[in-house]
Design a protein around this motif. Sequence first.
Motif, mmCIF file in Angstrom:
data_model
loop_
_atom_site.group_PDB
_atom_site.id
_atom_site.type_symbol
_atom_site.label_atom_id
_atom_site.label_comp_id
_atom_site.label_asym_id
_atom_site.label_seq_id
_atom_site.Cartn_x
_atom_site.Cartn_y
_atom_site.Cartn_z
ATOM 1 N N LEU A 218 5.109 -1.892 13.459
ATOM 2 C CA LEU A 218 5.167 -0.776 12.552
ATOM 3 C C LEU A 218 3.958 -0.702 11.671
ATOM 4 O O LEU A 218 3.615 -1.483 10.832
ATOM 5 C CB LEU A 218 6.420 -0.582 11.484
ATOM 6 N N TRP A 219 3.203 0.386 11.843
ATOM 7 C CA TRP A 219 1.551 0.660 11.053
ATOM 8 C C TRP A 219 1.665 1.205 9.860
ATOM 9 O O TRP A 219 2.702 2.064 9.461
ATOM 10 C CB TRP A 219 0.799 1.540 11.947
ATOM 11 N N LEU A 220 0.905 0.555 9.069
ATOM 12 C CA LEU A 220 0.683 1.177 7.502
ATOM 13 C C LEU A 220 -0.676 1.893 7.751
ATOM 14 O O LEU A 220 -1.173 1.699 8.664
ATOM 15 C CB LEU A 220 0.702 0.154 6.457
ATOM 16 N N ASP A 221 -0.666 2.771 6.493
ATOM 17 C CA ASP A 221 -1.981 3.593 6.330
ATOM 18 C C ASP A 221 -3.144 2.728 6.427
ATOM 19 O O ASP A 221 -3.264 1.741 6.056
ATOM 20 C CB ASP A 221 -1.938 4.405 5.224
ATOM 21 N N GLY A 222 -4.386 3.331 6.983
ATOM 22 C CA GLY A 222 -5.472 2.537 7.240
ATOM 23 C C GLY A 222 -6.240 2.369 5.976
ATOM 24 O O GLY A 222 -7.414 1.635 6.125
ATOM 25 N N VAL A 223 -6.052 3.001 4.960
ATOM 26 C CA VAL A 223 -6.799 3.005 3.706
ATOM 27 C C VAL A 223 -6.245 1.995 2.787
ATOM 28 O O VAL A 223 -6.628 0.770 2.474
ATOM 29 C CB VAL A 223 -7.115 4.233 2.988
ATOM 30 N N GLU A 224 -4.903 2.246 2.027
ATOM 31 C CA GLU A 224 -4.396 1.385 1.122
ATOM 32 C C GLU A 224 -3.596 0.352 1.869
ATOM 33 O O GLU A 224 -3.215 -0.580 1.045
ATOM 34 C CB GLU A 224 -3.503 2.285 0.356
ATOM 35 N N ARG A 225 -3.166 0.254 3.120
ATOM 36 C CA ARG A 225 -2.255 -0.710 3.828
ATOM 37 C C ARG A 225 -1.050 -0.414 2.953
ATOM 38 O O ARG A 225 -0.235 -1.716 2.751
ATOM 39 C CB ARG A 225 -2.779 -1.878 3.902
ATOM 40 N N LYS A 226 -0.574 0.497 2.594
ATOM 41 C CA LYS A 226 0.764 0.609 1.732
ATOM 42 C C LYS A 226 1.855 1.781 2.412
ATOM 43 O O LYS A 226 2.910 1.483 2.223
ATOM 44 C CB LYS A 226 0.084 1.278 0.358
ATOM 45 N N TYR A 227 1.388 2.720 2.886
ATOM 46 C CA TYR A 227 2.324 3.841 3.374
ATOM 47 C C TYR A 227 2.509 3.705 4.805
ATOM 48 O O TYR A 227 1.654 3.589 5.555
ATOM 49 C CB TYR A 227 1.546 5.123 3.118
ATOM 50 N N ILE A 228 3.818 3.870 5.108
ATOM 51 C CA ILE A 228 4.248 3.731 6.415
ATOM 52 C C ILE A 228 3.730 5.047 7.232
ATOM 53 O O ILE A 228 3.841 6.056 6.766
ATOM 54 C CB ILE A 228 5.884 3.608 6.644
ATOM 55 N N GLU A 229 3.396 4.888 8.322
ATOM 56 C CA GLU A 229 3.117 5.582 9.441
ATOM 57 C C GLU A 229 3.944 5.741 10.538
ATOM 58 O O GLU A 229 4.825 6.612 10.818
ATOM 59 C CB GLU A 229 1.602 5.392 9.751
ATOM 60 N N GLU A 230 3.859 5.069 11.571
ATOM 61 C CA GLU A 230 4.728 4.906 12.868
ATOM 62 C C GLU A 230 4.699 3.625 13.427
ATOM 63 O O GLU A 230 3.672 2.700 13.246
ATOM 64 C CB GLU A 230 4.126 6.294 13.936
ATOM 65 N N VAL A 231 5.510 3.506 14.538
ATOM 66 C CA VAL A 231 5.565 2.501 15.239
ATOM 67 C C VAL A 231 4.682 2.518 16.523
ATOM 68 O O VAL A 231 4.480 3.963 17.006
ATOM 69 C CB VAL A 231 7.151 2.002 15.753
#
Length: 356
Positions: A218-231
């Motif tokens: 499950l990927w997090l956003d590439g800037v803050e590594r905080k917000y969920i994106e997608e699998v």
Amino acid sequence: MNEVNFVQASNLKEKPDVSKIGFGTHFTDHMFEMTYTEDKGWHNPQIIPFSDITISPANATIHYGQAIFEGMKAFRQGDKVVIFRPLDHLNRLNNSARILDIPQVDVELVHTALKKLIEIEKAWVPAQRGQSLYIRPFIYADDGFLGVSVGKSYKLYIILSPVAAYYSHGFSPVKIMVEDTYVRATQGGLGEAKTPANYAASLHAGLVAHKKGYDQTLWLDGVERKYIEEVGSMNILFKINGEIVTPELDGSILSGITRRTVLQVAKEWGYPVSERRISIDEVKDAYKNGTLEEVFGSGTAAVISPVGVLGYKGEDMVINDGKIGPFAQKMFDYVTGVQCGAEKDIHNFTEVVAEV
């Protein structure tokens, strides 16, 4: 409109036992092909025998990756063959083309060609529930030139592959690891395009997750590594305190067709639905206070994939006691029911493309 020519294969293959083959290992007798050049645009649409593709060793896509693809499915419904939301998929192909600077295709022409191809290959569509004929349109730059530039010539193909039910051992929850080291995509990049680069970017993290005992990342956003994106292979959704929550489309995640279906149907069923930024900390807090009721993925391959374990920073969150949640089960039954004809298709999600 260009006429779609048909070249009959001289030898037809023996059809496999779909229940015994893996995903994308067998292909039908024919495929669709179309060519783009600067002087002619998209031209020469034809259905030809399935065969290997010959390209230059200097092919631009091999060296620089200018390519896109789609994935959809055809299903047997008694004496009919249907495709699930084909125009949505073809329009999304054009959106990916826009991002990769690939010339737009005539959706009506490709749609017509796809229906003709399915008509020719309809005997390849499996009859058992859960089985389907996987449809893979793809476009790549065909220039034989070692220069970093937008291509001037392209090829579009559609190939078909009979596939078994995604869950060979039953519809069961998966284990997913939240990735906070590696990055798949960022806003302003290729995240929302269905392009090979996004999948290549996910491979290493996927291997790391597998070694740790998880099925996917499950990927997090590439800037803050905080917000969920997608699998890696699907969109992700959460049921928190009765509400269906999924990350908003911000340019870094794919606009899933199944995701779109789930949100539309959930609203009609009376569930509150929210597309917004959702942080991994919010999910952890919901887990701790007991309001995280379900986690599940959505995508063409699996339709609905319930998540039983969500791992983050060495700790596992066991969702719904590791069991399939009632909403995920209901949505899976409904969408697969529409696809196979067991549920009435009140939304016209499916299109009849052949009579068997």
